[in-house]
Design an enzyme around this catalytic site. Structure first.
Site, PDB file in Angstrom:
ATOM      1  N   HIS A 189       1.135  -4.997   2.099  1.00 16.57           N
ATOM      2  CA  HIS A 189       1.455  -5.945   3.181  1.00 16.57           C
ATOM      3  C   HIS A 189       0.448  -7.083   3.164  1.00 16.57           C
ATOM      4  O   HIS A 189      -0.704  -6.903   2.822  1.00 16.57           O
ATOM      5  CB  HIS A 189       1.406  -5.222   4.547  1.00 16.57           C
ATOM      6  CG  HIS A 189       2.156  -5.958   5.592  1.00 16.57           C
ATOM      7  ND1 HIS A 189       1.594  -6.986   6.301  1.00 16.57           N
ATOM      8  CD2 HIS A 189       3.444  -5.858   5.994  1.00 16.57           C
ATOM      9  CE1 HIS A 189       2.493  -7.470   7.135  1.00 16.57           C
ATOM     10  NE2 HIS A 189       3.626  -6.807   6.970  1.00 16.57           N
TER      11      HIS A 189
ATOM     12  N   ASP B  73       9.490  -1.139   5.291  1.00 14.39           N
ATOM     13  CA  ASP B  73      10.695  -1.074   4.446  1.00 14.39           C
ATOM     14  C   ASP B  73      10.809   0.216   3.668  1.00 14.39           C
ATOM     15  O   ASP B  73      11.850   0.513   3.094  1.00 14.39           O
ATOM     16  CB  ASP B  73      10.679  -2.258   3.458  1.00 14.39           C
ATOM     17  CG  ASP B  73      10.761  -3.569   4.215  1.00 14.39           C
ATOM     18  OD1 ASP B  73       9.803  -4.340   4.183  1.00 14.39           O
ATOM     19  OD2 ASP B  73      11.786  -3.764   4.901  1.00 14.39           O
TER      20      ASP B  73
HETATM   21  C1  SDX Z   1       7.703  -7.374   4.933  1.00 15.20           C
HETATM   22  O1  SDX Z   1       4.526 -10.649   6.733  1.00 15.20           O
HETATM   23  C2  SDX Z   1       5.190  -9.722   7.352  1.00 15.20           C
HETATM   24  O2  SDX Z   1       4.925  -9.397   8.501  1.00 15.20           O
HETATM   25  C3  SDX Z   1       6.362  -9.194   6.576  1.00 15.20           C
HETATM   26  C4  SDX Z   1       7.061  -8.016   7.240  1.00 15.20           C
HETATM   27  C5  SDX Z   1       7.752  -8.414   8.518  1.00 15.20           C
HETATM   28  O3  SDX Z   1       8.005  -7.536   9.341  1.00 15.20           O
HETATM   29  O4  SDX Z   1       8.143  -9.606   8.609  1.00 15.20           O
HETATM   30  O5  SDX Z   1       6.128  -6.979   7.529  1.00 15.20           O
HETATM   31  C6  SDX Z   1       8.127  -7.431   6.338  1.00 15.20           C
HETATM   32  O6  SDX Z   1       7.920  -8.300   4.209  1.00 15.20           O
HETATM   33  C7  SDX Z   1       6.928  -6.153   4.460  1.00 15.20           C
HETATM   34  C8  SDX Z   1       6.509  -6.299   2.956  1.00 15.20           C
HETATM   35  C9  SDX Z   1       7.724  -5.878   2.144  1.00 15.20           C
HETATM   36  N1  SDX Z   1       7.497  -6.177   0.720  1.00 15.20           N
HETATM   37  C10 SDX Z   1       7.387  -5.191  -0.167  1.00 15.20           C
HETATM   38  O7  SDX Z   1       7.354  -3.980   0.110  1.00 15.20           O
HETATM   39  C11 SDX Z   1       7.364  -5.670  -1.609  1.00 15.20           C
HETATM   40  C12 SDX Z   1       6.220  -4.958  -2.341  1.00 15.20           C
HETATM   41  N2  SDX Z   1       4.955  -5.388  -1.777  1.00 15.20           N
HETATM   42  C13 SDX Z   1       4.377  -6.525  -2.337  1.00 15.20           C
HETATM   43  O8  SDX Z   1       5.086  -7.408  -3.104  1.00 15.20           O
HETATM   44  C14 SDX Z   1       3.121  -6.990  -1.665  1.00 15.20           C
HETATM   45  O9  SDX Z   1       2.441  -5.925  -1.159  1.00 15.20           O
HETATM   46  C15 SDX Z   1       3.236  -8.043  -0.583  1.00 15.20           C
HETATM   47  C16 SDX Z   1       4.021  -9.215  -1.044  1.00 15.20           C
HETATM   48  C17 SDX Z   1       3.868  -7.427   0.620  1.00 15.20           C
HETATM   49  C18 SDX Z   1       1.854  -8.480  -0.293  1.00 15.20           C
HETATM   50  O10 SDX Z   1       1.368  -8.984  -1.518  1.00 15.20           O
HETATM   51  P1  SDX Z   1      -0.102  -9.513  -1.649  1.00 15.20           P
HETATM   52  O11 SDX Z   1      -0.368 -10.511  -0.582  1.00 15.20           O
HETATM   53  O12 SDX Z   1      -0.395  -9.902  -3.059  1.00 15.20           O
HETATM   54  O13 SDX Z   1      -0.919  -8.196  -1.274  1.00 15.20           O
HETATM   55  P2  SDX Z   1      -2.384  -8.092  -1.338  1.00 15.20           P
HETATM   56  O14 SDX Z   1      -3.061  -9.410  -1.483  1.00 15.20           O
HETATM   57  O15 SDX Z   1      -2.793  -7.226  -0.210  1.00 15.20           O
HETATM   58  O16 SDX Z   1      -2.547  -7.288  -2.734  1.00 15.20           O
HETATM   59  C19 SDX Z   1      -3.750  -6.679  -2.999  1.00 15.20           C
HETATM   60  C20 SDX Z   1      -3.636  -6.203  -4.417  1.00 15.20           C
HETATM   61  C21 SDX Z   1      -3.181  -7.262  -5.398  1.00 15.20           C
HETATM   62  O17 SDX Z   1      -3.814  -6.945  -6.621  1.00 15.20           O
HETATM   63  P3  SDX Z   1      -5.089  -7.836  -7.071  1.00 15.20           P
HETATM   64  O18 SDX Z   1      -4.571  -9.257  -7.200  1.00 15.20           O
HETATM   65  O19 SDX Z   1      -6.120  -7.688  -5.966  1.00 15.20           O
HETATM   66  O20 SDX Z   1      -5.511  -7.216  -8.384  1.00 15.20           O
HETATM   67  O21 SDX Z   1      -2.647  -5.153  -4.513  1.00 15.20           O
HETATM   68  C22 SDX Z   1      -1.648  -5.526  -5.456  1.00 15.20           C
HETATM   69  C23 SDX Z   1      -1.698  -7.033  -5.601  1.00 15.20           C
HETATM   70  O22 SDX Z   1      -1.261  -7.381  -6.905  1.00 15.20           O
HETATM   71  N3  SDX Z   1      -0.370  -5.133  -4.830  1.00 15.20           N
HETATM   72  C24 SDX Z   1       0.434  -4.213  -5.352  1.00 15.20           C
HETATM   73  C25 SDX Z   1       1.479  -4.094  -4.404  1.00 15.20           C
HETATM   74  N4  SDX Z   1       1.252  -4.926  -3.385  1.00 15.20           N
HETATM   75  C26 SDX Z   1       0.099  -5.567  -3.667  1.00 15.20           C
HETATM   76  N5  SDX Z   1       0.398  -3.495  -6.474  1.00 15.20           N
HETATM   77  C27 SDX Z   1       1.429  -2.621  -6.674  1.00 15.20           C
HETATM   78  N6  SDX Z   1       2.480  -2.440  -5.808  1.00 15.20           N
HETATM   79  C28 SDX Z   1       2.508  -3.159  -4.665  1.00 15.20           C
HETATM   80  N7  SDX Z   1       3.533  -2.978  -3.816  1.00 15.20           N
END
Ligand code: SDX
Length: 391
Positions: free
Chosen positions: A270, A327
């Site tokens: 998230h 989700d």
């Molecule tokens: C919603 O904003 C909201 O409030 C949204 C929401 C709402 O109610 O409106 O809550 C609804 O959109 C929930 C999120 C749903 N999306 C997913 O489940 C898709 C999978 N998750 C990701 O794509 C991701 O976690 C995000 C997009 C949600 C967040 O991405 P970020 O901002 O890159 O996350 P982060 O900065 O905290 O990541 C930290 C690290 C990163 O690696 P590094 O760059 O530090 O090496 O964790 C990695 C990311 O690459 N990472 C993941 C991951 N999510 C983040 N690695 C593997 N699997 C994942 N799901």
């Protein structure tokens, strides 16, 4: 400064906002709507009570709730010519494409709502949208499966009415399970609002220009569709189906950790929560209740539970603070109810409409409200002479 960037205060003035609707503490996993915790609302309130408080600021008393519920119920029908829009879509059109198109088309029916400066008119369009989204979502589903549209019924609750419009057919009444209706109502509540997420920010930016509410909500639907946002529930179920069995989970965990592999665990992580998403906790309980009630032994739930267990015990995910989000479980509940995966994001959009329109209404009521105008950090060429070509 945020991350690598330092913004001048003027920039933040255009990029941030004030709101009293929802509070999130990502570190502590706290989510409040108008000061009420999501855990209590999911347990003790129904979705229309949450809609009222998001729009009006306070939880309704019994009389106010009854009046609000009656008003919403009486606005659930859409203009009959809306059916022409649906008949114009291919039968295999994605439901979100149909929702995006028909919500925007509402601008062409309600000319009395297009003056956004009047708070009463703004609330009337908000009520219309909350009331009509379930009807439009159910119509998209019926168009996909080639069944006749089912009209809303005033004798049913909000969630029951939605389920009936989705699953009733002329030849046979749909038997509404109270447990399923309760679970659907709770899914609506858990998705109602979430502060300045991508789709809500889209609605606010569109609304800041004075665009009409239906066009703004259509913009929110479009933004929510992305797999990184509201499309994650559909993507999560597709991922669980791709994993298929518990013994293939380690292979996918390794992919999620591989920096060169674009694969991400859908339903995990998230932008704000660096702790467990409180909605996921409630959703998990609901998931088990519905599956027990329906006596569904969904192998995907076994995969989901094992994936959650392994991921939560894995130090990589702990180090990245990657927890299951809202989700992760919603898709399993919706699938158990018989809703196809390509409908999941429409359900999210249906539920989030009240959050979008509450922020839109709040913003337009704020003193000194200006058109949003985010700035940028320019990384292009310095000024240089242009050499015309001989044409
Ligand atoms: C919603 O904003 C909201 O409030 C949204 C929401 C709402 O109610 O409106 O809550 C609804 O959109 C929930 C999120 C749903 N999306 C997913 O489940 C898709 C999978 N998750 C990701 O794509 C991701 O976690 C995000 C997009 C949600 C967040 O991405 P970020 O901002 O890159 O996350 P982060 O900065 O905290 O990541 C930290 C690290 C990163 O690696 P590094 O760059 O530090 O090496 O964790 C990695 C990311 O690459 N990472 C993941 C991951 N999510 C983040 N690695 C593997 N699997 C994942 N799901």
């Amino acid at each position: 400064s945020i991350g690598h960037f330092t913004f001048d205060p003027g920039f933040m003035a255009t990029g941030s906002c004030e709101s009293s609707i929802t509070f999130i503490d990502g570190e502590k996993g706290v989510l409040l709507h108008r000061g009420y915790s999501i855990e209590e609302l999911a347990r003790d309130a129904d979705y229309l009570e949450v809609c009222y408080m998001l729009l009006h600021g306070e939880a309704p008393d019994a009389a106010t709730y009854a009046e609000f519920k009656s008003t919403i119920t009486r606005h659930t029908m859409v203009h009959e010519t809306m059916t022409n829009f649906f008949h114009g879509f291919r039968p295999d059109a994605h439901p979100m494409a149909m929702l995006c198109g028909t919500v925007g088309a509402m601008s062409s029916f309600y000319h009395d709502d297009l003056d956004v400066s009047d708070p009463e008119k703004r609330l009337r369009s908000a009520y219309r949208l909350v009331a009509k989204m379930p009807t439009l979502v159910a119509m998209a589903y019926k168009h996909n499966i080639g069944q006749p549209f089912v009209y809303p019924r005033n004798d049913l609750s909000y969630a029951e009415n939605f389920l009936n419009m989705m699953f009733s057919v002329p030849a046979e009444e749909y038997k509404i399970s109270p447990a399923v209706a309760r679970a659907v109502d709770r899914i609506f509540t858990l998705h109602a609002d979430h502060e300045q997420n991508a789709s809500t920010s889209t609605v606010r930016l569109a609304g800041s220009s004075g665009a009409n509410p239906y066009a703004c909500i259509a913009a929110g639907v479009a933004s929510l569709w992305g797999p990184a946002h509201g499309g994650a529930n559909e993507a999560c179920l597709n991922m669980l189906q791709k994993i298929g069995t518990v013994d293939r989970i380690p292979e996918f965990i390794a992919k999620a950790k591989d920096k060169n592999d674009p694969f991400r665990l859908m339903g995990f992580g998230h932008r704000v929560y660096k702790n467990y998403d409180p909605r996921a906790t409630v959703m998990r309980e609901s998931c088990h209740e519905v599956l027990a009630e329906l006596e569904v032994k969904d192998p995907l739930l076994q995969v989901a539970m094992e994936l959650e267990k392994i991921a939560l015990e894995d130090e990589y995910f702990a180090s990245k603070k990657l927890f299951p989000n809202v989700d992760f479980y919603s898709g399993i509940i919706l699938k158990a109810i018989g809703i196809p995966t390509n409908m999941f994001t429409c359900i999210f959009a249906l539920a989030r409409t009240v959050g979008w329109i509450s922020h839109w209404h709040e913003m337009l009521g704020q003193d000194g409200q200006k058109i949003g105008r985010p700035r940028q950090l320019y990384t292009g060429e310095a000024q240089r002479p242009f050499t015309p070509i001989k044409k």
